[in-house]
Every structure is written in C-alpha cells, then in structure tokens.
Motif scaffolding. Structure first.
Motif, PDB file in Angstrom:
ATOM      1  N   LEU A 102      37.804  40.027  37.521  1.00 29.51           N
ATOM      2  CA  LEU A 102      39.145  38.727  37.005  1.00 29.51           C
ATOM      3  C   LEU A 102      39.366  38.210  37.933  1.00 29.51           C
ATOM      4  O   LEU A 102      39.386  36.878  36.855  1.00 29.51           O
ATOM      5  CB  LEU A 102      39.755  40.103  36.350  1.00 29.51           C
ATOM      6  N   ASP A 103      39.914  38.472  38.783  1.00 33.07           N
ATOM      7  CA  ASP A 103      40.370  37.522  39.595  1.00 33.07           C
ATOM      8  C   ASP A 103      40.167  36.452  40.050  1.00 33.07           C
ATOM      9  O   ASP A 103      40.549  35.317  40.544  1.00 33.07           O
ATOM     10  CB  ASP A 103      40.702  37.989  40.850  1.00 33.07           C
ATOM     11  N   ALA A 104      38.126  36.556  40.382  1.00 29.34           N
ATOM     12  CA  ALA A 104      37.675  35.503  40.416  1.00 29.34           C
ATOM     13  C   ALA A 104      36.889  34.633  40.045  1.00 29.34           C
ATOM     14  O   ALA A 104      36.326  33.459  39.652  1.00 29.34           O
ATOM     15  CB  ALA A 104      36.312  36.157  41.518  1.00 29.34           C
ATOM     16  N   LEU A 105      37.643  35.364  38.135  1.00 26.20           N
ATOM     17  CA  LEU A 105      37.675  34.145  37.303  1.00 26.20           C
ATOM     18  C   LEU A 105      38.054  33.627  36.182  1.00 26.20           C
ATOM     19  O   LEU A 105      39.402  33.703  35.559  1.00 26.20           O
ATOM     20  CB  LEU A 105      36.782  35.083  35.448  1.00 26.20           C
ATOM     21  N   ALA A 133      40.803  34.610  33.242  1.00 25.60           N
ATOM     22  CA  ALA A 133      40.902  35.736  33.216  1.00 25.60           C
ATOM     23  C   ALA A 133      41.373  36.929  34.476  1.00 25.60           C
ATOM     24  O   ALA A 133      40.877  38.056  33.856  1.00 25.60           O
ATOM     25  CB  ALA A 133      39.243  36.555  32.657  1.00 25.60           C
ATOM     26  N   ARG A 134      42.562  36.176  34.943  1.00 22.76           N
ATOM     27  CA  ARG A 134      43.508  36.741  35.560  1.00 22.76           C
ATOM     28  C   ARG A 134      44.963  37.298  34.797  1.00 22.76           C
ATOM     29  O   ARG A 134      44.950  38.295  35.842  1.00 22.76           O
ATOM     30  CB  ARG A 134      43.471  35.911  36.317  1.00 22.76           C
ATOM     31  N   ARG A 135      44.912  37.369  33.731  1.00 19.89           N
ATOM     32  CA  ARG A 135      45.651  37.930  33.052  1.00 19.89           C
ATOM     33  C   ARG A 135      46.070  39.904  33.017  1.00 19.89           C
ATOM     34  O   ARG A 135      46.575  40.080  33.274  1.00 19.89           O
ATOM     35  CB  ARG A 135      46.674  37.863  31.771  1.00 19.89           C
ATOM     36  N   GLY A 136      44.489  40.491  32.862  1.00 23.95           N
ATOM     37  CA  GLY A 136      44.528  41.461  33.099  1.00 23.95           C
ATOM     38  C   GLY A 136      44.409  42.258  33.993  1.00 23.95           C
ATOM     39  O   GLY A 136      44.549  43.144  34.554  1.00 23.95           O
ATOM     40  N   ARG A 166      47.195  37.723  44.519  1.00 26.07           N
ATOM     41  CA  ARG A 166      45.334  37.527  44.986  1.00 26.07           C
ATOM     42  C   ARG A 166      44.868  38.071  45.744  1.00 26.07           C
ATOM     43  O   ARG A 166      44.273  39.227  46.099  1.00 26.07           O
ATOM     44  CB  ARG A 166      44.380  36.760  43.852  1.00 26.07           C
ATOM     45  N   LEU A 167      45.444  37.474  47.232  1.00 24.68           N
ATOM     46  CA  LEU A 167      45.422  37.560  48.858  1.00 24.68           C
ATOM     47  C   LEU A 167      45.381  38.763  48.689  1.00 24.68           C
ATOM     48  O   LEU A 167      44.149  39.722  49.640  1.00 24.68           O
ATOM     49  CB  LEU A 167      45.865  36.298  49.386  1.00 24.68           C
TER      50      LEU A 167
END
Length: 322
Positions: free
Chosen positions: A103-106, A109-112, A176-177
């Motif tokens: 999800l972090d890569a999209l 779509a990072r909220r979840g 994310r990192l």
C-alpha cells in the motif's frame, strides 16, 4: 528414477576445478549470485558455533522457563496442534507488514498502511512469546542462531513501532522509510527462522523416519524375563533404538527410544504413572500408545505392538512400518 546427465546442465552450473567464471554475461551474474548465497549460508552456519552469545543464553533461558504460563506453555509449543505454533503465528505480522509495504508503494492507497502496521505489531507479541518458549527447549546450536533470530525480529518490531509513531505525528515519509527498513529486517529474521527449521531441524519431528527404517512384521527383541517391572530398558531393532518397559507380568510396552522433540534417550528417563519423561527437556509420553501428554514435544512416539511367544521371546511390530 530418471537418469541425470551432467551434460544437460547449464554451463554456469557445471563444477570444474580448472575453469574460471565467465567474465561477463548472464552466466557470470548467476555464478556471482550463487557464490553470494553460499557465503550467506556459511555465515548462518557460523552462528551455531561457540561464541559470545553463550553468555546471554543461560540467563535468558532461565527467565523464559520461569514465566508462569501453566498449561499455556504446551499451547504455545503447539502440542495440541501437532507441530510448533510459532511458524503459523508469524504469518499475521509478516502478512500485515508486507501488505502495508504494498500500500505504501501505491499512490492514493497509503491510508490503510498504518492500520496494517498496528495489526502486525499486535500479532508479533504472541508470536514472539511462542518463539521464546520453543527457543528455551533447544540445543545450544539452535539457541545461538535463535537468539540472533529473536534480536533481528525485535529490531523489526522497533522499526515498525517507529514507523507507526511517525505516521501518527504527521510524518508519513519517515514512516514509510522506517516501514521498509522494518520489512527488510523482518525478512532477514524469517531467513534465520527458516535456517533453524530446515538446516538445524528445530521443531521437526525426530521420529518421523522410524516407520521407514523398521521392516514390517514381528521382530524378536529379547526374552521377557530380561526386563524388570517398571525399569526402562534400551534395545535396538536394526537402526532403530527402542524403549522397553515391562509394566507387569503380562504387559510390556515398547516405544521408539529417541524423543520426537530432540532425540533424547527415553530409556534414561523416569517411568511413573504409565508414562516416561525425557531426561533432556522434560517431554512426557504415555507408554500405552506413545501420546505426548506434556511438551515441548509436539509429536507422539512410535508405539510398537508386543507379544510373547510360548518360549518366552518378546516380539514387537510397528503397525505402519514399511
């Protein structure tokens, strides 16, 4: 069995003491990867040798064994399941964290991701407890590797905790990192876990080969009067060691002698209340059928049928042999 021809192997997989790796191209790259993997394997093997890790093993083992878990200890071992519970439990944090990474890569779509990271952290706690309980009942070689495995997974938990904290504080980039660093660390921890399970056979059923080593049919193991009532005696049937216990004048019980947990000699253990206790890690097996009634063993002992011939010869048979 299909014949194997060395000539059909790709040139970069052929072993030749006089040839050198290609200077360029895919075969050379593949050879370099294989050599790197072999070096990694050797480094993992080196973890089981005596090292400074031994200073920590004893104190940590005593702490884990002293935890007031009661019957929950056998549950965490996986005795009721029939194999270690820890590998199944780690699917929750690993799956959640891997999904968070996707999800972090999209974009959009990072909220979840934060929710998945939190789920992974919650699942990591019982998984780690099950792993520690198993770790405390292993041999030194597995415990050395296992300690590094646990420290690595602890680092992954710390990274994901930092990632979740950063996200909650409005710093998604840092979150994310840290999450990707945690995923890489957890991946290496999983590699160590696989090394323990498959290279070092931690958690594997040590009695699984017995039915394949015993010939079908009845086999003599001695005369009935050779076995004193209540005394564990070791006999061998080909390559397989046996535990023979004469319960009374009419009843003799025979189990595989090597404990399913870590091959401890049951014939050196104590017999009481119709059971035998392994002298190495305390697993208890029922003499009548080999059932493991107390862990850390998760698999039962092979149980042999017995009969006494008119001339007094004791014979045994393994029902599922062959």
């Amino acid at each position: 069995m299909w014949p194997i021809s060395v000539k059909r192997l790709p040139s970069y997989l052929a072993v030749s003491p006089t040839s050198s790796p290609p200077a360029s191209g895919v075969p050379g790259a593949a050879d370099a990867v294989l050599r790197a993997v072999e070096r990694l394997r050797d480094a993992l093997d080196a973890l089981e040798r005596p090292s400074v890790l031994d200073r920590a093993i004893g104190p940590v083992q005593r702490v884990v064994r002293a935890l007031p878990l009661g019957e929950g200890r056998d549950v965490l071992h996986g005795r009721h399941l029939g194999h270690p519970l820890h590998p199944a439990m780690v699917q929750v944090p690993v799956g959640a964290w891997l999904s968070a990474g996707v999800l972090d890569a999209l974009p959009g779509a990072r909220r979840g991701s934060g929710t998945l990271i939190a789920i992974g952290l919650a699942g990591a706690v019982p998984a780690a407890l099950a792993g520690w309980v198993d770790w405390a009942e292993q041999h030194e070689q597995q415990m050395r590797t296992g300690l590094v495995h646990a420290v690595t997974n602890g680092a992954a938990i710390a990274l994901y905790t930092g990632s979740l904290t950063a996200r909650l504080r409005g710093r998604p980039g840092r979150g994310r990192l840290l999450a990707y660093a945690g995923l890489a660390t957890a991946g290496f921890g999983g590699l160590l876990g696989g090394h323990m399970a498959y290279r070092q056979a931690a958690g594997a059923n040590k009695t699984e080969p017995v039915p394949h080593l015993v010939e079908p049919g009845w086999h003599a193991v001695g005369r009935a009067e050779e076995f004193a009532v209540g005394e564990p005696v070791r006999r061998t049937l080909g390559e397989v060691p046996l535990l023979v216990v004469r319960v009374d004048d009419a009843t003799v019980r025979v189990l595989g002698d090597r404990c399913s947990h870590f091959s401890g000699p049951l014939s050196d253990g104590e017999v009481a209340d119709g059971c035998v206790e392994c002298p190495w890690h305390g697993s208890v097996f029922r003499l009548s059928d080999g059932l493991n009634v107390r862990g850390p063993a998760t698999a039962p002992q092979p149980s042999f049928e017995t009969r006494t011939r008119p001339d007094g010869t004791l014979e045994v048979r393994l029902p599922n042999a062959g």
